[in-house]
Design an enzyme around this catalytic site. Sequence first.
Site, PDB file in Angstrom:
ATOM      1  CG  HIS A 195       1.721   0.959  -3.325  1.00  0.00           C
ATOM      2  ND1 HIS A 195       2.346   1.297  -4.508  1.00  0.00           N
ATOM      3  CD2 HIS A 195       1.669   2.096  -2.584  1.00  0.00           C
ATOM      4  CE1 HIS A 195       2.662   2.580  -4.472  1.00  0.00           C
ATOM      5  NE2 HIS A 195       2.259   3.088  -3.323  1.00  0.00           N
ATOM      6  NE  ARG A 255       1.392   7.059  -8.712  1.00  0.00           N
ATOM      7  CZ  ARG A 255       1.439   7.036  -7.384  1.00  0.00           C
ATOM      8  NH1 ARG A 255       0.920   8.044  -6.695  1.00  0.00           N
ATOM      9  NH2 ARG A 255       1.982   6.006  -6.752  1.00  0.00           N
ATOM     10  CD  GLN A 280       4.918   3.738  -7.265  1.00  0.00           C
ATOM     11  OE1 GLN A 280       3.816   4.204  -7.549  1.00  0.00           O
ATOM     12  NE2 GLN A 280       5.958   4.483  -6.930  1.00  0.00           N
ATOM     13  CD  GLN A 336      -2.580   9.801  -1.521  1.00  0.00           C
ATOM     14  OE1 GLN A 336      -2.232   9.164  -2.500  1.00  0.00           O
ATOM     15  NE2 GLN A 336      -3.822   9.783  -1.077  1.00  0.00           N
ATOM     16  CB  SER A 379       4.168   5.858  -2.928  1.00  0.00           C
ATOM     17  OG  SER A 379       2.959   5.699  -3.620  1.00  0.00           O
ATOM     18  CG  LEU A 380       3.089  11.714  -4.942  1.00  0.00           C
ATOM     19  CD1 LEU A 380       2.552  11.845  -6.362  1.00  0.00           C
ATOM     20  CD2 LEU A 380       2.247  12.506  -3.956  1.00  0.00           C
TER      21      LEU A 380
END
Length: 288
Positions: A188, A109, A237, A9, A84-85
């Site tokens: 996270h 999300r 996650q 991100q 992540s993303l």
Amino acid sequence: MKAGLFPGQGIPAGTVLDWLPENDSLVDESQMTLGYPLRRRVKITARREGALLATELAQPAIFVASVRSWRKTDESHDFYTGHSLGEYAALVAAGAISFGDALRVVRVRGEAMNAASKSAPGTMIAVLGMGLEAAHEIATAAGVQVANDNAPDQVVLAGPEAALERAAALVGEAGARSVLLEVSGAFHTDAMAASANDLREALESVDITMPRVPVISNVTAEPYGSADAIRELLVTQLTHPVRWRESIEHLWTQGARDFVDLGPGRVVAGLAARVTRDLKKKEVPVGA
């Protein structure tokens, strides 16, 4: 062997905008799916130099830019992984989920994580010059959590601001340094637990199949083993650390030597280089 990498991100709005051109078919499709002018909203934020996008906008925007970048490349890859993303773009590239379905999930999300950040406020710091074990000890002592294990000398901690201030002080006392990240939440970590149900429902509403190319999970640092595992681990996650260093190490053991950042930006290529730098030193030359 070649591994395609997708970023998370923290990409500046101006960089994202560069990867979302006008009159582009994928951008147009995205705006129809989302029901709002994605590129225009990114452009508004990009007027402020170096500004980052809000979570609920950043996630679909960076996802679309990533998939567009991948589609424009003529290269094939033996593995994919995302930070992540970035896992969602990796799964699209590997044929596990369609672009439209993934975009709808990513929108949920981003909105769910933004809402969770408001109910459990927090932020993140990057710890530089310190490995995972020492950073974990500081996190425990300060009452925060390890959010990203990015490289042998870079770990990200997340939690409430006051606790992160204590962690930053301990980092300084240990001879390392910390940098406050411009994010809206303690991603996270347990602070994201409230977003899990919405994401789970979104993932259950779309078709997911086994990837045609191995995709490395942030949670396990190993390839996904089934469609059900993809759904479950993407939810997990949210509240667990991104094991980026271990993911790159796993790819190295599988023969990957070319790590290609598919953008936007070049953040994940830089992190991969920091991981492989030490691995190259340990590698025994042929004939030695």
